[in-house]
Design a protein around this motif. Structure first.
Motif, PDB file in Angstrom:
ATOM      1  N   LYS A  82      50.474  34.962  46.693  1.00 28.03           N
ATOM      2  CA  LYS A  82      51.153  34.425  45.715  1.00 28.03           C
ATOM      3  C   LYS A  82      51.014  35.215  44.411  1.00 28.03           C
ATOM      4  CE  LYS A  82      52.678  30.178  43.457  1.00 28.03           C
ATOM      5  NZ  LYS A  82      52.395  28.824  43.534  1.00 28.03           N
ATOM      6  N   GLY A  83      52.034  35.793  43.877  1.00 35.67           N
ATOM      7  CA  GLY A  83      51.747  36.685  42.573  1.00 35.67           C
ATOM      8  C   GLY A  83      51.774  38.134  43.160  1.00 35.67           C
ATOM      9  N   THR A  84      51.475  38.837  42.091  1.00 35.77           N
ATOM     10  CA  THR A  84      51.357  40.234  42.343  1.00 35.77           C
ATOM     11  C   THR A  84      49.818  40.824  41.619  1.00 35.77           C
ATOM     12  OG1 THR A  84      53.804  40.794  41.785  1.00 35.77           O
ATOM     13  CG2 THR A  84      52.241  42.547  41.715  1.00 35.77           C
ATOM     14  N   VAL A  85      49.212  41.492  42.611  1.00 39.73           N
ATOM     15  CA  VAL A  85      47.826  42.051  42.194  1.00 39.73           C
ATOM     16  C   VAL A  85      47.753  43.565  42.668  1.00 39.73           C
ATOM     17  CG1 VAL A  85      45.294  41.924  42.658  1.00 39.73           C
ATOM     18  CG2 VAL A  85      46.584  39.856  42.755  1.00 39.73           C
ATOM     19  N   ARG A  86      47.492  44.154  41.819  1.00 40.96           N
ATOM     20  CA  ARG A  86      47.420  45.729  41.970  1.00 40.96           C
ATOM     21  C   ARG A  86      46.074  46.227  41.946  1.00 40.96           C
ATOM     22  NH1 ARG A  86      51.904  44.864  38.589  1.00 40.96           N
ATOM     23  NH2 ARG A  86      53.922  45.712  39.387  1.00 40.96           N
ATOM     24  N   ARG A  87      45.693  46.933  43.109  1.00 39.38           N
ATOM     25  CA  ARG A  87      44.329  47.643  43.076  1.00 39.38           C
ATOM     26  C   ARG A  87      43.744  48.286  41.781  1.00 39.38           C
ATOM     27  NH1 ARG A  87      42.757  49.883  48.832  1.00 39.38           N
ATOM     28  NH2 ARG A  87      44.267  51.460  48.186  1.00 39.38           N
ATOM     29  N   SER A  88      44.865  49.129  41.277  1.00 38.80           N
ATOM     30  CA  SER A  88      44.565  49.912  40.168  1.00 38.80           C
ATOM     31  C   SER A  88      44.085  49.229  38.960  1.00 38.80           C
ATOM     32  CB  SER A  88      45.660  50.964  39.854  1.00 38.80           C
ATOM     33  OG  SER A  88      46.798  50.089  39.565  1.00 38.80           O
ATOM     34  N   THR A  89      44.603  48.238  38.746  1.00 32.40           N
ATOM     35  CA  THR A  89      44.328  47.245  37.409  1.00 32.40           C
ATOM     36  C   THR A  89      43.737  45.982  37.640  1.00 32.40           C
ATOM     37  OG1 THR A  89      46.727  46.304  37.658  1.00 32.40           O
ATOM     38  CG2 THR A  89      46.472  48.428  36.388  1.00 32.40           C
ATOM     39  N   ASP A  90      43.588  45.355  38.777  1.00 31.28           N
ATOM     40  CA  ASP A  90      43.244  44.071  39.210  1.00 31.28           C
ATOM     41  C   ASP A  90      42.073  44.014  39.767  1.00 31.28           C
ATOM     42  OD1 ASP A  90      45.282  42.751  37.587  1.00 31.28           O
ATOM     43  OD2 ASP A  90      46.594  43.006  39.156  1.00 31.28           O
ATOM     44  N   GLY A  91      41.381  44.948  39.712  1.00 34.72           N
ATOM     45  CA  GLY A  91      39.951  44.812  40.491  1.00 34.72           C
ATOM     46  C   GLY A  91      38.962  43.907  40.281  1.00 34.72           C
ATOM     47  N   HIS A  92      39.242  43.222  39.035  1.00 35.42           N
ATOM     48  CA  HIS A  92      38.377  42.153  38.868  1.00 35.42           C
ATOM     49  C   HIS A  92      38.761  40.666  39.546  1.00 35.42           C
ATOM     50  CE1 HIS A  92      41.613  41.835  36.105  1.00 35.42           C
ATOM     51  NE2 HIS A  92      41.692  40.539  35.981  1.00 35.42           N
ATOM     52  N   ILE A  93      40.011  40.964  40.490  1.00 34.53           N
ATOM     53  CA  ILE A  93      40.542  39.823  41.211  1.00 34.53           C
ATOM     54  C   ILE A  93      40.563  39.814  42.524  1.00 34.53           C
ATOM     55  CG2 ILE A  93      42.649  38.430  41.528  1.00 34.53           C
ATOM     56  CD1 ILE A  93      43.676  39.238  38.756  1.00 34.53           C
ATOM     57  N   VAL A 191      34.158  35.854  39.827  1.00 33.82           N
ATOM     58  CA  VAL A 191      32.995  36.341  40.097  1.00 33.82           C
ATOM     59  C   VAL A 191      32.674  37.421  38.952  1.00 33.82           C
ATOM     60  CG1 VAL A 191      31.515  37.424  41.896  1.00 33.82           C
ATOM     61  CG2 VAL A 191      33.188  35.660  42.528  1.00 33.82           C
ATOM     62  N   LEU A 192      31.434  37.202  38.545  1.00 30.95           N
ATOM     63  CA  LEU A 192      30.928  38.067  37.450  1.00 30.95           C
ATOM     64  C   LEU A 192      30.411  39.412  38.137  1.00 30.95           C
ATOM     65  CD1 LEU A 192      28.548  36.009  35.375  1.00 30.95           C
ATOM     66  CD2 LEU A 192      30.753  36.630  34.949  1.00 30.95           C
ATOM     67  N   THR A 193      30.824  40.383  37.647  1.00 35.54           N
ATOM     68  CA  THR A 193      30.675  41.973  37.926  1.00 35.54           C
ATOM     69  C   THR A 193      29.730  42.583  37.116  1.00 35.54           C
ATOM     70  OG1 THR A 193      31.508  43.899  38.861  1.00 35.54           O
ATOM     71  CG2 THR A 193      32.587  42.954  36.903  1.00 35.54           C
ATOM     72  N   THR A 194      28.963  43.671  37.483  1.00 43.70           N
ATOM     73  CA  THR A 194      28.096  44.526  36.699  1.00 43.70           C
ATOM     74  C   THR A 194      28.278  45.891  37.052  1.00 43.70           C
ATOM     75  OG1 THR A 194      26.404  44.790  38.769  1.00 43.70           O
ATOM     76  CG2 THR A 194      26.141  42.785  37.188  1.00 43.70           C
ATOM     77  N   PRO A 195      28.001  46.888  35.891  1.00 42.38           N
ATOM     78  CA  PRO A 195      28.099  48.283  36.238  1.00 42.38           C
ATOM     79  C   PRO A 195      27.837  48.759  37.838  1.00 42.38           C
ATOM     80  CG  PRO A 195      27.632  47.960  34.150  1.00 42.38           C
ATOM     81  CD  PRO A 195      27.170  46.533  34.827  1.00 42.38           C
ATOM     82  N   GLU A 196      26.672  48.155  38.032  1.00 46.83           N
ATOM     83  CA  GLU A 196      26.037  48.771  39.194  1.00 46.83           C
ATOM     84  C   GLU A 196      27.028  48.184  40.477  1.00 46.83           C
ATOM     85  OE1 GLU A 196      24.368  46.998  37.370  1.00 46.83           O
ATOM     86  OE2 GLU A 196      22.887  48.471  36.660  1.00 46.83           O
TER      87      GLU A 196
END
Length: 292
Positions: A82-93, A191-196
């Motif tokens: 539901k909605g729009t999610v793009r891999r290029s801009t929404d990698g945090h989702i 979910v929190l992410t890190t540079p690693e």
């Protein structure tokens, strides 16, 4: 839940963007599942298939009903968005390309509604939101990090205030969503992410990457000398070098394309044709200007 009650419940709890994973069995259930997703405002985007094995739960007879022509040995789980999610801009989702759409797992004992543990892992890997709910759950479905709801539960310790606090920021604010807006990376329910972690994330292919690789290969195959060095500097991939040559001449090359030999048709500052010695001095002068 069935009918209007189920429809209203899914619409009420579904954020934008959100994902739904719906077990539909096989055969007729596939079409019915697609109709449900459409009615609830989701677009079907994936079909995860569970291929069943029976090494530990073998039965003497085949399991089938009067509506099947083949022995059923798999189940499907439809995924809707539901909605729009793009891999290029929404990698945090979302975290894409880390799981397959096939699960090979043991079939539960006859009459059990248990599903493969791998299904939870796929959902948790893909959807990076921490607000997860399982409907029609039973005691065996209770899982850390999930809210399980169902009339088959024998008990519950759910606390609505504690649940909301899990998804609030330091100021106590909770992302409400709505309006088709995607949450920002710092939203507290993600979910929190890190540079690693980001370094390990599968990346989408770069645009025109294949074309760039072909151009790089053509450059490496040419002889390495000052003439080819100038041709490389005048390539479409090096706009700064093009700017320097434009200062030297209003028309860089009169050849058929940007990769033509630079000595052919090269014109001086006055626009006139130059002799071999003059051309070499002009090239040397430009190279010295670039290097310094």
């Amino acid at each position: 839940m069935t009918g209007p009650v189920a429809n209203a419940a899914y619409i009420a709890i579904a954020d934008t963007p959100s994902f739904i994973f719906l077990w539909v069995g096989d055969g007729l259930g596939l079409e019915q599942g697609r109709q449900c997703l459409k009615k609830w405002g989701f677009r079907r985007c994936e079909d995860i298939c569970w291929v069943k094995t029976n090494k530990t739960n073998a039965t003497p007879g085949l399991r089938h009903d009067s509506h099947t022509l083949f022995q059923r040995s798999k189940e499907h789980c439809l995924m809707g968005i539901k909605g729009t999610v793009r891999r290029s801009t929404d990698g945090h989702i979302i975290h894409a390309n880390i799981d397959t759409d096939v699960i090979i797992a043991e079939e539960p004992p006859y009459g059990s509604t248990a599903k493969p543990e791998d299904m939870y892992r796929i959902i948790e890997h893909f959807a990076l939101g921490r607000r997860r709910i399982e409907l029609f759950g039973e005691d065996h479905n209770i899982r850390s990090g999930w809210l399980t709801v169902g009339k088959g539960l024998s008990s519950s310790n759910f606390n609505s205030e504690a649940y909301v606090r899990n998804f609030s920021d330091k100021d106590g604010k909770v992302w409400q969503g709505g309006g088709g807006r995607n949450p920002p990376p710092e939203a507290p329910h993600l979910v929190l992410t890190t540079p690693e972690i980001e370094l390990l994330r599968p990346k989408s292919p770069m645009k025109n990457q294949q074309q760039m690789q072909q151009q790089s290969a053509s450059i490496s195959l040419t002889p390495s000398n000052s003439t080819n060095k100038l041709a490389t500097l005048n390539s479409p991939q090096n706009p700064n070098a093009i700017g320097l040559n434009q200062e030297a001449s209003s028309s860089n090359f009169s050849g058929p394309g940007p990769w033509a030999p630079p000595a052919e048709g090269f014109k001086g500052r006055e626009g006139g044709n130059m002799g071999p010695d003059d051309r070499q001095m002009e090239i040397t002068e430009i190279l010295n200007l670039i290097e310094h």
